[in-house]
Scaffold this motif. Structure first.
Motif, PDB file in Angstrom:
ATOM      1  N   SER A   1     -17.107 -10.492  -0.268  1.00 49.22           N
ATOM      2  CA  SER A   1     -15.893 -11.282  -0.483  1.00 49.22           C
ATOM      3  C   SER A   1     -14.987 -10.599  -1.502  1.00 49.22           C
ATOM      4  O   SER A   1     -13.765 -10.618  -1.368  1.00 49.22           O
ATOM      5  CB  SER A   1     -16.231 -12.705  -0.914  1.00 49.22           C
ATOM      6  N   TYR A   2     -15.590  -9.968  -2.539  1.00 48.82           N
ATOM      7  CA  TYR A   2     -14.787  -9.186  -3.493  1.00 48.82           C
ATOM      8  C   TYR A   2     -14.109  -8.011  -2.789  1.00 48.82           C
ATOM      9  O   TYR A   2     -12.940  -7.724  -3.017  1.00 48.82           O
ATOM     10  CB  TYR A   2     -15.648  -8.658  -4.637  1.00 48.82           C
ATOM     11  N   ALA A   3     -14.862  -7.326  -1.937  1.00 51.54           N
ATOM     12  CA  ALA A   3     -14.311  -6.171  -1.221  1.00 51.54           C
ATOM     13  C   ALA A   3     -13.167  -6.599  -0.308  1.00 51.54           C
ATOM     14  O   ALA A   3     -12.132  -5.929  -0.231  1.00 51.54           O
ATOM     15  CB  ALA A   3     -15.405  -5.478  -0.412  1.00 51.54           C
ATOM     16  N   LEU A   4     -13.338  -7.723   0.374  1.00 51.89           N
ATOM     17  CA  LEU A   4     -12.290  -8.218   1.264  1.00 51.89           C
ATOM     18  C   LEU A   4     -11.052  -8.635   0.481  1.00 51.89           C
ATOM     19  O   LEU A   4      -9.924  -8.384   0.890  1.00 51.89           O
ATOM     20  CB  LEU A   4     -12.810  -9.388   2.096  1.00 51.89           C
ATOM     21  N   ALA A   5     -11.264  -9.256  -0.685  1.00 57.03           N
ATOM     22  CA  ALA A   5     -10.130  -9.683  -1.509  1.00 57.03           C
ATOM     23  C   ALA A   5      -9.346  -8.478  -2.036  1.00 57.03           C
ATOM     24  O   ALA A   5      -8.132  -8.555  -2.201  1.00 57.03           O
ATOM     25  CB  ALA A   5     -10.621 -10.529  -2.671  1.00 57.03           C
ATOM     26  N   MET A   6     -10.025  -7.390  -2.293  1.00 57.78           N
ATOM     27  CA  MET A   6      -9.352  -6.206  -2.818  1.00 57.78           C
ATOM     28  C   MET A   6      -8.692  -5.369  -1.720  1.00 57.78           C
ATOM     29  O   MET A   6      -7.824  -4.570  -2.002  1.00 57.78           O
ATOM     30  CB  MET A   6     -10.341  -5.322  -3.593  1.00 57.78           C
ATOM     31  N   SER A   7      -9.106  -5.569  -0.483  1.00 57.13           N
ATOM     32  CA  SER A   7      -8.487  -4.832   0.618  1.00 57.13           C
ATOM     33  C   SER A   7      -7.236  -5.567   1.076  1.00 57.13           C
ATOM     34  O   SER A   7      -6.883  -6.623   0.564  1.00 57.13           O
ATOM     35  CB  SER A   7      -9.468  -4.677   1.774  1.00 57.13           C
TER      36      SER A   7
END
Length: 134
Positions: A88-94
């Motif tokens: 979810s962190y990775a998706l939020a940063m993409s």
């Protein structure tokens, strides 16, 4: 007849005897100078360096990076909640969900989906027909 301006009174001009003296605060027991708010404290805490033991070698990283490394390790060991949080962190940063160049399905995939759809519709019709009660 005396004017209010002689005594310093009136709207927006309290009497001279009740005005704050130079250097006197209107809220003397308020927030002390130099005290930090929660956001600043959080930022300072996450930026504070700590020492990690990485493969037998000491390494200094920020607390934030250490927490992310710990999350990564838990995710790689099979902790589903940690993996979900990390993704979810990775998706939020993409920029959003990944975009695939080829979104068309093969003929076999489409046939499977069509078969599944027909089965679900048939089950729904059977359930509705059985509940009729007439």
């Amino acid at each position: 007849m005396s004017h209010k301006s002689d005594k310093g009174g009136g709207y927006g001009r309290p009497p001279l005897h009740s005005r704050f003296k130079p250097g006197q605060s209107g809220n003397p027991r308020g927030r002390p100078k130099g005290s930090l708010n929660f956001a600043t404290d959080l930022k300072d805490t996450l930026q504070a360096p700590i020492t990690l033991n990485d493969g037998g070698k000491s390494r200094r990283v920020t607390t934030q990076k250490a927490a992310l490394l710990r999350l990564r390790e838990k995710a790689l060991r099979g902790d589903v909640r940690a993996l979900d949080k990390l993704l979810s962190y990775a998706l939020a940063m993409s920029d959003g969900p990944p975009q695939h160049a080829d979104t068309s399905m093969s003929v076999d995939d489409q046939a499977i989906l069509d078969s599944f759809r027909a089965q679900v519709l048939a089950d729904a019709e059977a359930k509705d027909g059985g509940d009729d009660g007439s």
